[in-house]
Structure formats: structure tokens, C-alpha cells
Design an enzyme around this catalytic site. Structure first.
Site, short mmCIF file in Angstrom:
data_model
loop_
_atom_site.label_atom_id
_atom_site.label_comp_id
_atom_site.label_asym_id
_atom_site.label_seq_id
_atom_site.Cartn_x
_atom_site.Cartn_y
_atom_site.Cartn_z
N ARG A 246 0.81 -1.20 0.00
CA ARG A 246 0.00 0.00 0.00
C ARG A 246 0.85 1.26 0.00
NH1 ARG A 246 -3.26 -1.95 -2.01
NH2 ARG A 246 -5.48 -2.20 -1.60
N GLU B 54 -3.16 8.03 -5.55
CA GLU B 54 -3.23 7.37 -6.87
C GLU B 54 -4.37 7.99 -7.67
OE1 GLU B 54 -3.39 3.12 -6.32
OE2 GLU B 54 -1.58 3.11 -5.12
N HIS C 99 -0.01 0.44 -9.93
CA HIS C 99 -0.89 -0.42 -9.11
C HIS C 99 -1.35 -1.64 -9.92
CE1 HIS C 99 -3.71 -0.35 -5.39
NE2 HIS C 99 -3.49 -1.60 -5.78
N1 NAI Z 1 -0.55 -4.05 -5.31
C1 NAI Z 1 -1.69 -4.69 -5.39
O1 NAI Z 1 -2.36 -4.63 -6.41
C2 NAI Z 1 -2.15 -5.52 -4.26
C3 NAI Z 1 -1.88 -5.16 -2.97
N2 NAI Z 1 -2.34 -5.91 -1.93
C4 NAI Z 1 -1.99 -5.49 -0.58
O2 NAI Z 1 -1.01 -6.38 -0.06
C5 NAI Z 1 -1.05 -6.38 1.36
C6 NAI Z 1 -0.94 -7.78 1.90
O3 NAI Z 1 -2.04 -8.55 1.49
P1 NAI Z 1 -2.30 -10.06 2.01
O4 NAI Z 1 -1.01 -10.77 2.09
O5 NAI Z 1 -3.40 -10.61 1.19
O6 NAI Z 1 -2.84 -9.76 3.47
P2 NAI Z 1 -2.78 -10.71 4.75
O7 NAI Z 1 -3.80 -10.17 5.68
O8 NAI Z 1 -2.84 -12.14 4.36
O9 NAI Z 1 -1.33 -10.42 5.35
C7 NAI Z 1 -0.98 -9.23 5.95
C8 NAI Z 1 0.07 -9.57 7.01
O10 NAI Z 1 0.53 -8.34 7.56
C9 NAI Z 1 0.75 -8.55 8.95
N3 NAI Z 1 0.76 -7.27 9.63
C10 NAI Z 1 -0.28 -6.48 9.99
N4 NAI Z 1 0.17 -5.38 10.61
C11 NAI Z 1 1.52 -5.48 10.64
C12 NAI Z 1 2.55 -4.66 11.17
N5 NAI Z 1 2.25 -3.51 11.79
N6 NAI Z 1 3.82 -5.07 11.02
C13 NAI Z 1 4.11 -6.23 10.39
N7 NAI Z 1 3.18 -7.08 9.90
C14 NAI Z 1 1.89 -6.69 10.02
C15 NAI Z 1 -0.38 -9.45 9.37
O11 NAI Z 1 -0.07 -10.15 10.55
C16 NAI Z 1 -0.50 -10.39 8.17
O12 NAI Z 1 0.26 -11.56 8.38
C17 NAI Z 1 -2.33 -5.63 1.71
O13 NAI Z 1 -2.01 -4.32 2.06
C18 NAI Z 1 -3.12 -5.63 0.41
O14 NAI Z 1 -4.01 -4.56 0.34
C19 NAI Z 1 -3.05 -7.06 -2.13
C20 NAI Z 1 -3.34 -7.48 -3.41
C21 NAI Z 1 -2.94 -6.71 -4.58
O1 HPV Z 2 -6.49 -6.17 -3.79
C1 HPV Z 2 -5.83 -5.19 -3.46
O2 HPV Z 2 -5.59 -4.86 -2.27
C2 HPV Z 2 -5.28 -4.32 -4.50
O3 HPV Z 2 -4.55 -3.40 -4.19
C3 HPV Z 2 -5.67 -4.52 -5.91
O4 HPV Z 2 -6.19 -3.31 -6.38
P1 HPV Z 2 -7.04 -3.27 -7.74
O5 HPV Z 2 -8.23 -4.14 -7.53
O6 HPV Z 2 -6.17 -3.77 -8.82
O7 HPV Z 2 -7.43 -1.83 -7.92
#
Ligand code: NAI
Ligand code: HPV
Length: 530
Positions: free
Chosen positions: A232, A261, A280
Site C-alpha cells: 500500500r 493514486e 498499481h
Molecule cells: N498491489 C496490489 O495490487 C495488491 C496489494 N495488496 C496489498 O497487499 C497487502 C498484503 O495482502 P495479504 O497478504 O493478502 O494480506 P494478509 O492479511 O494475508 O497479510 C498481511 C500480514 O501483515 C501482517 N501485519 C499487519 N500489521 C503489521 C505490522 N504492523 N507489522 C508487520 N506485519 C503486520 C499481518 O499479521 C498479516 O500476516 C495488503 O495491504 C493488500 O491490500 C493485495 C493485493 C494486490
Molecule cells: O487487492 C488489493 O488490495 C489491491 O490493491 C488490488 O487493487 P485493484 O483491484 O487492482 O485496484
């Protein structure tokens, strides 16, 4: 019946639109300015979006018919979830649909930085052949620091290990066993910053993680460190990292997400080949887009059909499996909550919920939410639901005490005891299920009874003595109120007793005062359950 309406405000895969179209009229309107969205949202029962739409408090408050907001992806930070919860709107996401896509994007970023692929590509296309300039590094045997060992972080770790990287991780919420399974050494954040050759972020943006990487932490890292953020925007202080990259104080950075963004004008876009920027794209694979669209559209369809959602972010512990299994008990909890709320009066200060007998082996959370929904239903009617019952109770200052007593129940399947303290004093009810789903009220203010709930009920506390039942019957008759059933519960003969009457008709105004004047009656209450 009019068809439900769903607004899709960001591009989603057609597979999702087809599912929504089974139950609703679907309007796709992307890139709506906020004021437009606020203007049209009142017509819609559901909203489906990705990261492009900001669902502010204003949007939610305008969405008077909204039942569900579906995020076709993981992060719900563009939705004011608290405001949605307050309004009883369920918010769902697709927790796993884009895990692989986001992890692979992070891995691609690591390799792009290591081998300067974007810059080399530009150079060749410009007619150059700069083999010396683009000498890179291997990731093999380098240390990767994974911040956040959740779903995406875990997949990145697994693939990185296969490439021969050494893994360290920081995540205060995961167990040593999970880290060990992923061959990661859990370390504190300072050490991760100091030891890593590569740092990859996979955490949500929260108040704790905002600006987690800043000028101060950048200064503690290796001068060759390469940082990847596919999580993020806002977790990295953008001006601090831009400065460090400009001054070559770190090896490189690859960023997919930004504090604002689209990125627009930013010092990041001015930087050289040590910086890789993507718009993104983490979730942007065909596979992930089908996954998230289908996952979320199915949940919207289900909620519009009155079924529970499987990945609601604001109904803790209530997935469809739990709902299905617990449905009769949730209905029991709601009925008893509604009754005890009316018996104890308008302003309730405390609700005690005790799961007894076999029921004590169940999770109490859904039952407590059900009881609170019932308790608040007189005041809030259909405004209260499983999403906002807890928050509404908290805001009204209702203390909730949850207890369990596995030894105490005469009923197979267990029983539920609720006690409420309110402006009419302290009252309790107990109930159980007959067979699989028939509700029986088995106790009122500690008097044993056995009655099914009815639309209109009258309870009296009285001395167990001859004549009382007849007098009440004549009084109700004189007001043309028909009695459907009647039962008396007493602990000892000629002692205190309760009478429970199920009525076919509502009690007229003022009749309760007359009932309490009947000789031997000490108190009387009505309850309306329809
Ligand atoms: N760039 C993109 O298009 C995408 C971005 N994301 C983002 O990726 C991130 C991770 O997603 P997931 O792995 O699915 O989530 P998840 O919930 O499976 O994992 C997140 C991890 O972060 C840990 N966490 C929470 N607060 C923390 C802190 N202060 N310090 C260290 N660890 C901490 C949690 O314990 C958890 O293990 C999210 O922010 C999500 O929005 C997800 C999908 C696509
Ligand atoms: O799933 C997430 O957290 C993402 O950041 C993906 O974003 P998007 O659906 O590609 O706009």
C-alpha cells in the site's frame, strides 16, 4: 417485486457482471466523480469496486438502500468500513483471489531491480547496446526481508527460497511455527532493515504502518538495499525514499502503490534507472481478475438473496458455515434478546449471555450478536442487523457479559440464558430448541415455564392463589382480547408465580395498569414479538 440494483464503479471482469445479472440490474459506471457517486448511490442495493473508487462516509450515508459493498480485491482501505458498519452495510472482499498475482508482481519487481530490466529495455529500444552499464546482481544467497508474512508475503517467501534467497521476516502477528514452515527467521524490524539486501512489504496500511520506511529507517539500511512495495502507498515516506534514491543512499526501489493514486506529479517520476514504477498492477492478471470478480459477485448475489457472505470484513466470525450451523440458535438468541429487552425496559445497561449445556461448546460471539440484535430491535427495528448490532450496543453503553456453563442444562442441544438490566429493573429469560429448530421459552425470571414465543404475550408476577387466573381471563375478555394459551410457573405451591399468556390480539392501551390492580398481581409486562 422490483429487481435489486448493483452499481459497479471500477472495471471488473465480465464473469462477475454475469453472476450479478442473475439477481440484479447491473450498471457499470467507472471513474465517477465523488459528487456524482453521492448523487446516484441512493438508488443502489449494492456497490462493487476495486481500488479506484473512494467510498467515503458521505457516499455511505447517501447510500440509504445499500446492503453490501463488495471490494473485488483485498485492501478495503478505500472504503470507510466503520461508517458502513454503523449503517449495517456488510463489506466483503476477496482475501485470496489475487494473492498469487500480487506475489508474482513483487517477485518480478525484485528481479527487475536486480537486472535493471526496465532501463535496459528502454536503452535497446533507443538503439543502444550498453552491456557494461547494465551489469546486475544475483538474488541467489542474498537476504530477503519480508515485512508481513500473510498470504502474499508467504508466497513471495516460498518462491524466493526456491531461488536460493535467505529469508528473514517481521510480522508480530504470526507464530514461530508459521515462520519456520516458510523457512523464515522472525526478527525485529530494526534488524530486518539492517540485514536485508532486499526488503519487500506485504502489510496493510494502518496507523502503525504509515511511513514505516522513512528517512530515519532508510539511514539504518545497507547502501545497496533494494526495496519493493506492492502493498500500500503511504507505508513508505515517498519524499524520503525519493531523496535516498536520488542521492544513491540505497540500491533501488520498485513501487507499485502510492500515497495518492494516480501518482501524477511526484519526485519519484524524476528518478533514474534505480527506480521502477508500475501503476498499481499487483492484482492485474487475467486470472486474478476472474477470481476476485467471481468471488465478490457471488457474495453480493448471496447477500441480495438474503444469504450470508463468506468473506465479510465487518461481521467477525459469521461465515456461511457458522450461520448455517447456528441458524436456529441465532434465532433463539434474537427472540430471547427481544423479549428480555422489552421486559427490562427502554434503556438497557447490561446484558448477560450464558451458553448452557451443549451450547457452551459453541463460539459465543454469533450468539451474543444475535441476542444484541434482538435486544435493540425494539428501538432500531430493521436498522439493526448482524453487522451493526455490537457497535450500536457499544454506543448505547450496554455492557455485555458472556459466560458459559457446560454443566447446566436440562435440554439436549443446551440452552441460552439472557439477563438484562434496564429502566424496568433486572429480568431474565431462558430458552432452548425443541427438535432442531422450534423455540421454547423455558424460564422467566427464574420461574420454570415451557411456552413457544408468540406475537403478543402477557407475563404477570403474582401470588399463587385461587381466582387470579379467572380474574385476568375476564379482564382480557372485557377488552375483547382472545387468549391463545396460558401457563403458570411457580417454584412452590401458593408462593410467588408467573403467568404467561399468548394472545391473539394486541393489548389495548392502559390495560396493564388494570391488570396490576387485580388482587394478588404484583407486576405485569407485555412483549410483542411479531
Ligand atoms: N498491489 C496490489 O495490487 C495488491 C496489494 N495488496 C496489498 O497487499 C497487502 C498484503 O495482502 P495479504 O497478504 O493478502 O494480506 P494478509 O492479511 O494475508 O497479510 C498481511 C500480514 O501483515 C501482517 N501485519 C499487519 N500489521 C503489521 C505490522 N504492523 N507489522 C508487520 N506485519 C503486520 C499481518 O499479521 C498479516 O500476516 C495488503 O495491504 C493488500 O491490500 C493485495 C493485493 C494486490
Ligand atoms: O487487492 C488489493 O488490495 C489491491 O490493491 C488490488 O487493487 P485493484 O483491484 O487492482 O485496484
Amino acid at each position: 417485486m422490483t429487481m435489486a440494483k448493483v452499481l459497479v464503479s471500477d472495471p471488473i471482469d465480465q464473469a462477475g457482471i454475469e453472476i450479478l445479472s442473475q439477481v440484479a440490474q447491473v450498471d457499470v459506471e467507472t471513474k465517477l466523480p465523488l459528487e456524482e457517486l453521492v448523487k446516484i448511490i441512493p438508488e443502489y442495493d449494492a456497490l462493487m469496486l476495486r481500488s479506484g473508487t473512494k467510498v467515503t462516509k458521505e457516499v455511505i450515508e447517501a447510500g440509504k438502500s445499500l446492503k453490501i459493498i463488495g471490494r473485488a480485491g483485498v485492501g478495503v482501505d478505500n472504503i470507510d468500513v466503520a461508517a458502513a458498519t454503523r449503517q449495517g452495510i456488510v463489506v466483503v472482499n476477496s482475501p485470496e483471489g489475487n494473492t498469487i498475482a500480487a506475489a508474482e508482481h513483487a517477485l518480478a519487481m525484485i528481479l527487475s531491480l536486480s537486472r535493471q530490466i526496465p532501463a535496459a529495455n528502454q536503452s535497446v529500444k533507443a538503439g543502444k547496446w550498453e552491456r557494461k552499464k547494465f551489469i546486475g546482481n544475483e538474488v541467489y544467497k542474498k537476504t530477503l526481508g519480508v515485512v508481513g508474512l500473510g498470504k502474499i508475503g508467504a508466497h513471495v517467501a516460498t518462491v524466493a527460497r526456491a531461488m536460493g534467497m535467505k529469508l528473514i521476516a517481521y510480522d508480530p502477528f504470526v507464530s514461530n511455527e508459521r515462520a519456520e514452515r516458510l523457512h523464515c527467521r522472525l526478527v525485529d524490524l530494526d534488524l530486518l532493515f539492517q540485514e536485508s539486501d532486499y526488503i519487500t512489504l506485504h502489510i496493510p496500511k494502518t496507523t502503525e504502518t504509515a511511513n514505516l520506511i522513512n528517512a530515519e529507517s532508510l539511514a539504518t539500511m545497507k547502501p545497496t538495499v533494494r526495496i519493493v512495495n506492492c502493498a500500500r502507498g503511504g507505508i513508505i515516506d515517498e519524499s524520503a525514499i525519493a531523496e535516498a534514491l536520488k542521492e544513491n543512499k540505497i540500491g533501488g526501489a520498485a513501487l507499485d502503490v502510492y500515497a495518492n493514486e494516480p501518482l501524477g506529479e511526484s519526485p519519484l517520476t524524476e528518478l533514474g534507472p534505480n527506480t521502477v514504477l508500475t501503476p498499481h498492477l499487483g492484482a492485474s492478471t487475467e486470472e486474478a481478475q476472474v477470481n476476485v470478480a467471481v468471488d465478490v459477485a457471488e457474495q453480493i448475489r448471496d447477500v441480495l438473496l438474503g444469504l450470508p457472505a463468506r468473506s465479510a470484513v465487518n461481521i467477525p466470525g459469521l461465515n456461511p458455515d457458522v450461520m448455517e450451523k447456528m441458524r436456529p440458535y441465532l434465532s433463539l438468541a434474537e427472540t430471547l434478546g427481544n423479549m428480555v429487552g422489552q421486559l427490562a425496559g427502554g434503556r438497557i445497561e447490561q446484558l448477560t449471555v450464558r451458553l448452557q449445556g451443549e451450547l457452551a461448546s459453541q463460539d459465543s460471539q454469533p450468539i451474543v450478536i444475535g441476542a444484541l440484535k434482538g435486544l435493540l430491535s425494539q428501538a432500531l427495528r430493521e436498522r439493526v442487523n448482524y453487522v451493526n448490532a455490537s457497535i450500536e450496543a457499544e454506543e448505547r453503553g450496554i455492557r455485555v457479559i458472556e459466560t458459559k456453563d457446560a454443566s447446566d442444562s436440562d435440554y439436549s442441544g443446551g440452552s441460552l440464558y439472557l439477563e438484562a438490566e434496564g429502566s424496568k429493573g433486572k429480568h431474565s429469560v431462558m430458552g432452548a430448541l425443541l427438535g432442531d429448530s422450534e423455540i421454547r421459552i423455558t424460564n422467566l425470571d427464574d420461574f420454570p415455564i415451557n411456552v413457544p414465543p408468540a406475537g403478543y404475550m402477557l407475563f404477570t408476577l403474582h401470588r399463587d392463589m385461587p381466582g387470579i387466573i379467572g380474574n385476568i381471563g375476564s379482564l382480557l375478555g372485557s377488552y375483547n382480547v382472545n387468549i391463545a394459551s396460558m401457563q403458570v410457573g411457580r417454584k412452590i405451591v401458593r408462593g410467588d408465580a408467573v403467568m404467561v399468556l399468548s394472545l391473539d390480539d394486541p393489548l389495548p392501551e392502559g390495560i396493564l395498569d388494570e391488570i396490576t390492580k387485580v388482587s394478588g398481581i404484583t407486576d405485569a409486562y407485555t412483549v410483542k414479538l411479531s
